[in-house]
Design a protein around this motif. Structure first.
Motif, PDB file in Angstrom:
ATOM      1  N   PHE A 357       0.835  -1.206   0.000  1.00  0.00           N
ATOM      2  CA  PHE A 357       0.000   0.000   0.000  1.00  0.00           C
ATOM      3  C   PHE A 357       0.867   1.252   0.000  1.00  0.00           C
ATOM      4  O   PHE A 357       0.648   2.184  -0.776  1.00  0.00           O
ATOM      5  N   ALA A 358       1.874   1.269   0.873  1.00  0.00           N
ATOM      6  CA  ALA A 358       2.728   2.452   1.012  1.00  0.00           C
ATOM      7  C   ALA A 358       3.499   2.752  -0.265  1.00  0.00           C
ATOM      8  O   ALA A 358       3.483   3.884  -0.772  1.00  0.00           O
ATOM      9  N   SER A 372       1.426   9.129   5.428  1.00  0.00           N
ATOM     10  CA  SER A 372       1.745   8.953   6.839  1.00  0.00           C
ATOM     11  C   SER A 372       0.473   8.970   7.685  1.00  0.00           C
ATOM     12  O   SER A 372       0.330   8.189   8.630  1.00  0.00           O
ATOM     13  N   LYS A 373      -0.460   9.842   7.338  1.00  0.00           N
ATOM     14  CA  LYS A 373      -1.733   9.938   8.056  1.00  0.00           C
ATOM     15  C   LYS A 373      -2.555   8.676   7.876  1.00  0.00           C
ATOM     16  O   LYS A 373      -3.142   8.151   8.831  1.00  0.00           O
ATOM     17  N   LYS A 378       3.226   7.579  13.824  1.00  0.00           N
ATOM     18  CA  LYS A 378       3.424   8.664  14.783  1.00  0.00           C
ATOM     19  C   LYS A 378       4.434   9.675  14.273  1.00  0.00           C
ATOM     20  O   LYS A 378       4.367  10.856  14.592  1.00  0.00           O
ATOM     21  N   ASN A 379       5.400   9.189  13.497  1.00  0.00           N
ATOM     22  CA  ASN A 379       6.487  10.027  13.006  1.00  0.00           C
ATOM     23  C   ASN A 379       6.617   9.864  11.506  1.00  0.00           C
ATOM     24  O   ASN A 379       6.669   8.732  10.998  1.00  0.00           O
ATOM     25  N   THR A 383       7.495   6.861   7.657  1.00  0.00           N
ATOM     26  CA  THR A 383       6.938   6.817   6.302  1.00  0.00           C
ATOM     27  C   THR A 383       8.016   7.063   5.258  1.00  0.00           C
ATOM     28  O   THR A 383       7.949   6.525   4.141  1.00  0.00           O
ATOM     29  N   GLN A 384       8.998   7.875   5.596  1.00  0.00           N
ATOM     30  CA  GLN A 384      10.053   8.225   4.649  1.00  0.00           C
ATOM     31  C   GLN A 384      10.888   7.021   4.231  1.00  0.00           C
ATOM     32  O   GLN A 384      11.565   7.064   3.203  1.00  0.00           O
ATOM     33  N   ILE A 385      10.832   5.958   5.013  1.00  0.00           N
ATOM     34  CA  ILE A 385      11.546   4.730   4.649  1.00  0.00           C
ATOM     35  C   ILE A 385      11.062   4.228   3.294  1.00  0.00           C
ATOM     36  O   ILE A 385      11.842   3.752   2.476  1.00  0.00           O
ATOM     37  N   TYR A 386       9.757   4.362   3.040  1.00  0.00           N
ATOM     38  CA  TYR A 386       9.202   3.884   1.778  1.00  0.00           C
ATOM     39  C   TYR A 386       9.679   4.733   0.605  1.00  0.00           C
ATOM     40  O   TYR A 386       9.887   4.222  -0.498  1.00  0.00           O
TER      41      TYR A 386
END
Length: 416
Positions: A357-358, A372-373, A378-379, A383-386
């Motif tokens: 999904f990400a 991210s939402k 939480k941080n 999400t930036q890992i994706y």
């Protein structure tokens, strides 16, 4: 006149040679013997074995280091002797365990770190039972306590730990214990240390712990390859016909997660009341993630809406789906993936859907903040890992086609 028999009492210092530190030094231990029964603990003093006087249980020589260490040993001996006399006077009898605990400040009824930890686990279990936290996290905290108990026993011969025992050295030595003695991998250690940090912060906030024992500890989680399905692989899974109804259910649940980002635990707890018509006239999933209790709001596209309607009325207690166990889901997904050519080389688990999904919606232009939402992170750094994964894939894809331009490179002439 009846006389009381005086107990035999002895204090001995010795080296724990079977557990040398990385710098080659060994810990000085203290053994208390009362009426033949022994109790031992670490003095938290480390020396080179060559400097130890085995006969007298002292640091050899008259150097400054020898005087400091021997002075501390004398202080420990004197403290134990004072405790012995006090207990004997007040209670008339002494045993080695009682004497050791009294000297170390671990008298019955006093709050220790492990007692504090046990209460934390009991409170956490109540949150699990009320649906606020997940069972998996509860199990990890219990396992962490087991590792801490074993470490304290092996390293210091402690059956319990006082709050003032939690020093930067204690934290670092526990890391070495997990890494060297238990041979756990880096990210597993990172995970345990996050839990340990949580306990210490809670103890600090309640004024049991005066300082942060993690002040000198540094550990960063290592990024690992997060698997995910490409768009064409997801399309082949969507169009794949399962022979068994159970396989079809698992496949549909996996696809639903690919289009909503919900984890297995969130899917299992998803209720019809979580499906709501939003201000834009669209149907949305409005939930709080079970793992982190953060909100996760996702607009439903046509495919997940079709899946909801397909299984409407088949679940009890207002649940949206009849979700099998996580083990069953992963077993069936493994079988299904082996029947699809493009998925045979991939390890397809239920959690892969969340990663899919990400990466899928990020590659289609959904902003990182919105993603991210929806994921309930939480941080945003999580999400930036994706985004990093996608950048790495772009680089690999470019490398795959680079050979097609070799002929052009050979004919290219640099003009000055």
């Amino acid at each position: 006149m009846e006389t009381t028999k005086k107990s035999t009492f002895k204090v001995l210092f010795y080296l724990k040679k079977n557990a040398p530190k990385k710098n080659g030094k060994v810990t000085i231990m203290c053994r208390i013997t009362v009426n033949g029964k022994q109790s031992a603990f670490s003095t938290k003093l480390d020396i080179s074995a060559s400097n130890w006087d085995l006969k007298y249980g002292r640091f050899l020589g008259k150097s400054r280091e020898a005087q400091e260490v021997n002075g501390k040993l004398d202080k420990i001996r004197l403290g134990i002797e004072e405790c012995y006399s006090k207990i004997l006077k007040n209670e008339g009898a002494v045993n080695s365990t009682k004497l050791k605990n009294t000297f170390l400040g671990m008298e019955i009824g006093e709050l220790t770190f492990f007692k504090f930890y046990e209460q934390f686990i009991a409170d956490f279990e109540k949150k699990v039972n009320s649906g606020l936290r997940v069972q998996g996290t509860h199990r990890r905290y219990k396992t962490l306590l087991k590792h801490l108990r074993n470490f304290a026993l092996v390293k210091y011969c402690y059956t319990d730990v006082m709050f003032n025992d939690l020093t930067p050295e204690f934290v670092q030595d526990f890391d070495y214990y997990l890494r060297d003695d238990l041979t756990l991998n880096h990210n597993t250690i990172w995970n345990y240390m996050i839990g340990f940090t949580t306990l210490c912060r809670l103890a600090m906030s309640r004024k049991y712990l005066a300082f942060n024992p993690f002040s000198e500890y540094k550990n960063i989680k290592k990024d690992k390859d997060r698997g995910y399905l490409l768009r064409n692989e997801l399309e082949q899974l969507v169009t794949f016909n399962c022979e068994k109804k159970k396989d079809e259910l698992v496949k549909d649940l996996f696809i639903f997660s690919c289009f909503t980002g919900l984890s297995y635990s969130d899917m299992k707890g998803l209720k019809n009341s979580n499906i709501q018509d939003f201000f834009d006239g669209k149907r949305w999933i409005i939930v709080r993630r079970k793992k982190t209790a953060t909100s996760s709001n996702v607009m439903l596209l046509d495919i997940p809406i079709m899946i909801i309607e397909k299984y409407a009325g088949l679940s009890k207690d207002g649940k949206v789906f009849p979700v099998p166990s996580n083990t069953v889901c992963n077993d069936r997904l493994k079988i299904i993936s082996q029947q699809i050519d493009c998925l045979k080389e991939k390890k397809v688990t239920f959690h892969l859907a969340r990663h899919t999904f990400a990466t899928l919606f990020l590659s289609e232009g959904v902003p990182l903040e919105s993603l991210s939402k929806m994921l309930g992170h939480k941080n945003i750094a999580t999400t930036q890992i994706y985004a990093k994964i996608l950048n790495e894939k772009v680089g690999k894809d470019m490398q795959k086609v680079s050979h097609k331009f070799k002929s052009m490179e050979s004919s290219f002439v640099v003009q000055l």
